[in-house]
Design a protein around this motif. Structure first.
Motif, PDB file in Angstrom:
ATOM      1  N   ARG A  33      11.936  21.204  41.246  1.00 44.81           N
ATOM      2  CA  ARG A  33      10.625  20.751  41.744  1.00 44.81           C
ATOM      3  C   ARG A  33      10.713  19.333  42.303  1.00 44.81           C
ATOM      4  N   CYS A  34      11.365  18.441  41.571  1.00 44.32           N
ATOM      5  CA  CYS A  34      11.414  17.036  41.979  1.00 44.32           C
ATOM      6  C   CYS A  34      12.259  16.848  43.234  1.00 44.32           C
ATOM      7  N   ASP A  35      13.368  17.575  43.329  1.00 43.29           N
ATOM      8  CA  ASP A  35      14.188  17.485  44.548  1.00 43.29           C
ATOM      9  C   ASP A  35      13.377  17.903  45.771  1.00 43.29           C
ATOM     10  N   GLN A  36      12.633  19.002  45.635  1.00 43.50           N
ATOM     11  CA  GLN A  36      11.825  19.467  46.757  1.00 43.50           C
ATOM     12  C   GLN A  36      10.700  18.474  47.061  1.00 43.50           C
ATOM     13  N   ALA A  37      10.131  17.867  46.030  1.00 43.33           N
ATOM     14  CA  ALA A  37       9.070  16.883  46.237  1.00 43.33           C
ATOM     15  C   ALA A  37       9.593  15.682  47.017  1.00 43.33           C
ATOM     16  N   VAL A  38      10.789  15.230  46.664  1.00 42.78           N
ATOM     17  CA  VAL A  38      11.383  14.093  47.375  1.00 42.78           C
ATOM     18  C   VAL A  38      11.593  14.438  48.842  1.00 42.78           C
ATOM     19  N   ARG A  39      12.107  15.631  49.116  1.00 43.21           N
ATOM     20  CA  ARG A  39      12.331  16.040  50.512  1.00 43.21           C
ATOM     21  C   ARG A  39      11.027  16.061  51.290  1.00 43.21           C
ATOM     22  N   LEU A  40       9.980  16.600  50.700  1.00 40.73           N
ATOM     23  CA  LEU A  40       8.693  16.685  51.389  1.00 40.73           C
ATOM     24  C   LEU A  40       8.083  15.304  51.610  1.00 40.73           C
ATOM     25  N   LEU A  41       8.192  14.417  50.627  1.00 40.91           N
ATOM     26  CA  LEU A  41       7.636  13.071  50.769  1.00 40.91           C
ATOM     27  C   LEU A  41       8.397  12.280  51.831  1.00 40.91           C
TER      28      LEU A  41
END
Length: 205
Positions: free
Chosen positions: A16-24
């Motif tokens: 979840r956090c890896d994907q959140a970083v990519r989106l941000l």
């Protein structure tokens, strides 16, 4: 150079956090990312902490690289010792070129087979049926540069303002029957911007 995230790899939290970083990093807002990935408060804190660390580390690395380049150290040495990535090199090179162009020409060694270029805009290739602009060799004096194309090619252009009257200036490498610097006739802003857009699109030369 990457910074290790504070979450344990291979877990659902990490995914979840890896994907959140990519989106941000792609420009999405935290509210949208949180809702989309259903991040809880703990996830959000981890992501924000990681992004702050990355931003701080990146900024410090680029500041040190710029300081060393200002001491005339070659870019390859600075890049290797500070482990600069491609984005770092481009950011530092752009800043040095903008603030110290002569020094940049000395210490920056543009890599072969790379798409890096010190300029921003490149005109498209001339199209068939394009309009041939009328170019005049007479110098109308110094104008304010409003737009420009990259000087990495043999012919580049500037859009100049003369207090409400605009001209396009063409710079070319020495060629037979083509002056090294020439200008279009003066035009008002709406008209000249139309021609500038056509020039960039290859519809005029």
């Amino acid at each position: 150079m990457s910074v290790a995230p504070p979450w344990r790899p291979g877990t659902q939290t990490a995914e979840r956090c890896d994907q959140a970083v990519r989106l941000l990093l792609a420009g999405q807002s935290m509210v949208r990312v949180r809702n989309r990935l259903r991040l809880d408060d703990a996830d959000e804190r981890l992501v924000v902490e990681h992004l702050r660390t990355v931003a701080g580390t990146t900024a410090a690395r680029r500041r040190e690289a710029l300081a060393r380049l200002l001491r005339a150290e070659p870019i390859e040495r600075v890049k290797g010792e500070l482990k600069l990535d491609r984005a770092d090199v481009r950011a530092v090179s752009d800043e040095l070129t903008a603030t110290h162009p002569v020094l940049a020409a000395i210490v920056l060694d543009p890599p072969e087979n790379d798409d890096y270029c010190p300029g921003a805009t490149h005109p498209g290739p001339p199209l068939s049926g394009r309009v041939e602009l009328r170019w005049f060799e007479c110098d109308p004096g110094s104008g304010r540069v409003v737009e420009f194309t990259c000087a990495c090619v043999m012919t580049h252009y500037e859009l100049l303002s003369y207090g409400g009257v605009y001209r396009i200036c063409r710079h070319t490498a020495p060629r037979t029957d083509v002056p090294p610097i020439s200008y279009t006739s003066g035009s008002r802003r709406p008209e000249v911007y139309q021609w500038w857009a056509r020039l960039l699109a290859g519809q005029a030369r």
